[in-house]
Design a protein around this motif. Structure first.
Motif: not given
Length: 120
Positions: A98-105
């Motif tokens: 979830i955190f990596s997806l948030h950073e990518t977003t």
């Protein structure tokens, strides 16, 4: 406040309750053998050995039952701990995703913002 009879006088109780004598009788068992009804006194379970030996055997059985229950509880606690540990690992991995997806977003939003600002 006087009573009609003394509490120790049981003859009046037997007159008042005719079924009391039947309740006080030892229980009987009816059986049919060779076409004849036979009445026998009901016998309790036969004890083997002395009272002390039977009590010791019962204590051993209770002790064994307690030990089995304790082992079962230990096993249940171990299983619970393993399940909680696996759950925490799985949830930890999901949070990382979830955190990596948030950073990518956030990076993609920043790039979109930069592209929009370049055109204007």
């Amino acid at each position: 406040m006087s009573s009609s009879g003394s509490p120790k006088d049981n003859s009046s109780m037997n007159v008042d309750n005719p079924y009391m004598n039947e309740l006080k009788m030892h229980p009987k068992e009816l059986s049919l053998k060779d076409g004849k009804v036979q009445v026998e006194d009901v016998r309790g379970p036969k004890g083997e050995g002395s009272l002390e030996a039977r009590m010791e055997k019962m204590d051993q059985e209770v002790f064994m039952s307690k030990k089995m229950a304790e082992r079962e509880l230990d096993i249940i606690h171990k299983i619970n701990d393993e399940l909680v540990g696996e759950h925490k690992k799985e949830v930890g991995g999901l949070w990382d995703d979830i955190f990596s997806l948030h950073e990518t977003t956030n990076k993609l939003q920043a790039q979109l913002y930069d592209v929009q600002n370049q055109n204007s």
